[in-house]
Write a protein that holds these residues in place. Structure first.
Motif, PDB file in Angstrom:
ATOM      1  N   CYS A  75     136.524 -48.044  -7.867  1.00  0.00           N
ATOM      2  CA  CYS A  75     135.585 -48.204  -9.189  1.00  0.00           C
ATOM      3  C   CYS A  75     135.558 -46.969  -9.974  1.00  0.00           C
ATOM      4  O   CYS A  75     135.574 -45.865  -9.490  1.00  0.00           O
ATOM      5  CB  CYS A  75     133.997 -48.615  -8.861  1.00  0.00           C
ATOM      6  SG  CYS A  75     133.996 -49.982  -7.672  1.00  0.00           S
ATOM      7  N   ASP A  87     130.542 -55.533 -10.674  1.00  0.00           N
ATOM      8  CA  ASP A  87     129.926 -54.548  -9.914  1.00  0.00           C
ATOM      9  C   ASP A  87     128.510 -54.527  -9.977  1.00  0.00           C
ATOM     10  O   ASP A  87     127.959 -53.977 -10.773  1.00  0.00           O
ATOM     11  CB  ASP A  87     130.476 -52.991 -10.736  1.00  0.00           C
ATOM     12  CG  ASP A  87     129.935 -51.725 -10.200  1.00  0.00           C
ATOM     13  OD1 ASP A  87     129.423 -51.951  -8.862  1.00  0.00           O
ATOM     14  OD2 ASP A  87     129.840 -50.828 -10.891  1.00  0.00           O
ATOM     15  N   LYS A 140     125.398 -49.270  -4.943  1.00  0.00           N
ATOM     16  CA  LYS A 140     126.675 -50.148  -5.459  1.00  0.00           C
ATOM     17  C   LYS A 140     127.441 -50.679  -4.149  1.00  0.00           C
ATOM     18  O   LYS A 140     128.452 -51.430  -4.515  1.00  0.00           O
ATOM     19  CB  LYS A 140     127.473 -48.816  -6.003  1.00  0.00           C
ATOM     20  CG  LYS A 140     126.792 -48.494  -7.239  1.00  0.00           C
ATOM     21  CD  LYS A 140     127.192 -49.124  -8.403  1.00  0.00           C
ATOM     22  CE  LYS A 140     127.192 -48.372  -9.716  1.00  0.00           C
ATOM     23  NZ  LYS A 140     127.753 -49.369 -11.020  1.00  0.00           N
ATOM     24  N   CYS A 200     130.371 -56.953  -4.713  1.00  0.00           N
ATOM     25  CA  CYS A 200     131.398 -56.897  -5.541  1.00  0.00           C
ATOM     26  C   CYS A 200     132.228 -58.385  -5.736  1.00  0.00           C
ATOM     27  O   CYS A 200     133.236 -58.488  -5.209  1.00  0.00           O
ATOM     28  CB  CYS A 200     132.624 -56.130  -5.112  1.00  0.00           C
ATOM     29  SG  CYS A 200     133.865 -55.803  -6.360  1.00  0.00           S
TER      30      CYS A 200
END
Length: 223
Positions: free
Chosen positions: A25, A105, A126, A132
């Motif tokens: 990312c 994201d 994350k 995702c």
């Protein structure tokens, strides 16, 4: 264990023979997003990785994390890698990228802010399971210029994010060069190229509509 329901798919719902790999990312690649969060402009591309276990097909009902604070959308153009790319590999996009799609994201913003304040990595915010959601992929040859792709996100019929890869701080080619000074990209890996302004809280029951070049449309619902 990787979500057994996730495999890379074409826009025609055909399974691709590429393995499911990591997601690299790019953070802070659009100035408007940098400004909306009050972040500094990075001198180098800000890179982080989501594991294969974060991947889930976008065309499903998707669960939101529970009890972890606000979860934000970050819509990004996604590149599916088809050939190994390492430091020094000539960057010929037609030889390296199978296709283009859209990815979310998902970011636990409260948790990320807390981790950043402590100088800690962001993985908890994350890289969690199903962080995702990813669309099917359109062959690269269907696009005249991947550095000039419009894309949008609407939440409950309200436009929330609108971007164009022409507004990225770094082109696709320069991103691949910079990524591969650190990480080798392998067939089946995905690159998320950054998000424009318009991130916001997602809630259970939200219906999302995503478009790529106004030609390709995707959708999902959070439960």
């Amino acid at each position: 264990m990787i979500d057994s329901l996730y495999e890379h798919q074409t826009i025609n719902n055909e399974q691709l023979g590429l393995p499911v790999g990591k997601v690299v990312c790019i953070g802070r690649n659009y100035l408007d997003h940098i400004r909306e969060l009050g972040n500094d402009v990075p001198e180098q591309a800000l890179l982080f990785i989501k594991p294969a276990t974060s991947l889930v097909a976008l065309d499903k009902q998707l669960p939101l994390p529970v009890g972890l604070g606000a979860c934000h959308n970050e819509l990004e153009v996604a590149l599916l890698i088809k050939s190994p790319i390492t430091k020094g590999t000539p960057i010929v996009l037609s030889e390296l990228i199978w296709g283009v799609g859209l990815g979310l994201d998902l970011t636990l913003r409260d948790l990320q802010s807390s981790l950043k304040a402590q100088g800690h990595p962001w993985e908890r915010a994350k890289a969690f399971d199903k962080a995702c959601p990813i669309s099917s992929f359109i062959p690269l040859g269907q696009f005249e210029d991947v550095n000039n792709l419009d894309f949008t996100l609407a939440v409950n019929n309200q436009l929330r994010q609108q971007g164009c890869t022409a507004n990225m701080m770094r082109s696709i080619e320069s991103l691949l060069v910079e990524i591969t000074t650190c990480f080798t990209l392998l067939p089946g890996d995905i690159v998320l190229t950054g998000t424009p302004a318009g991130v916001g809280v997602l809630n259970s029951g939200d219906k999302l509509a995503l478009t790529l070049t106004n030609r390709y449309k995707f959708g999902c619902e959070f439960i």
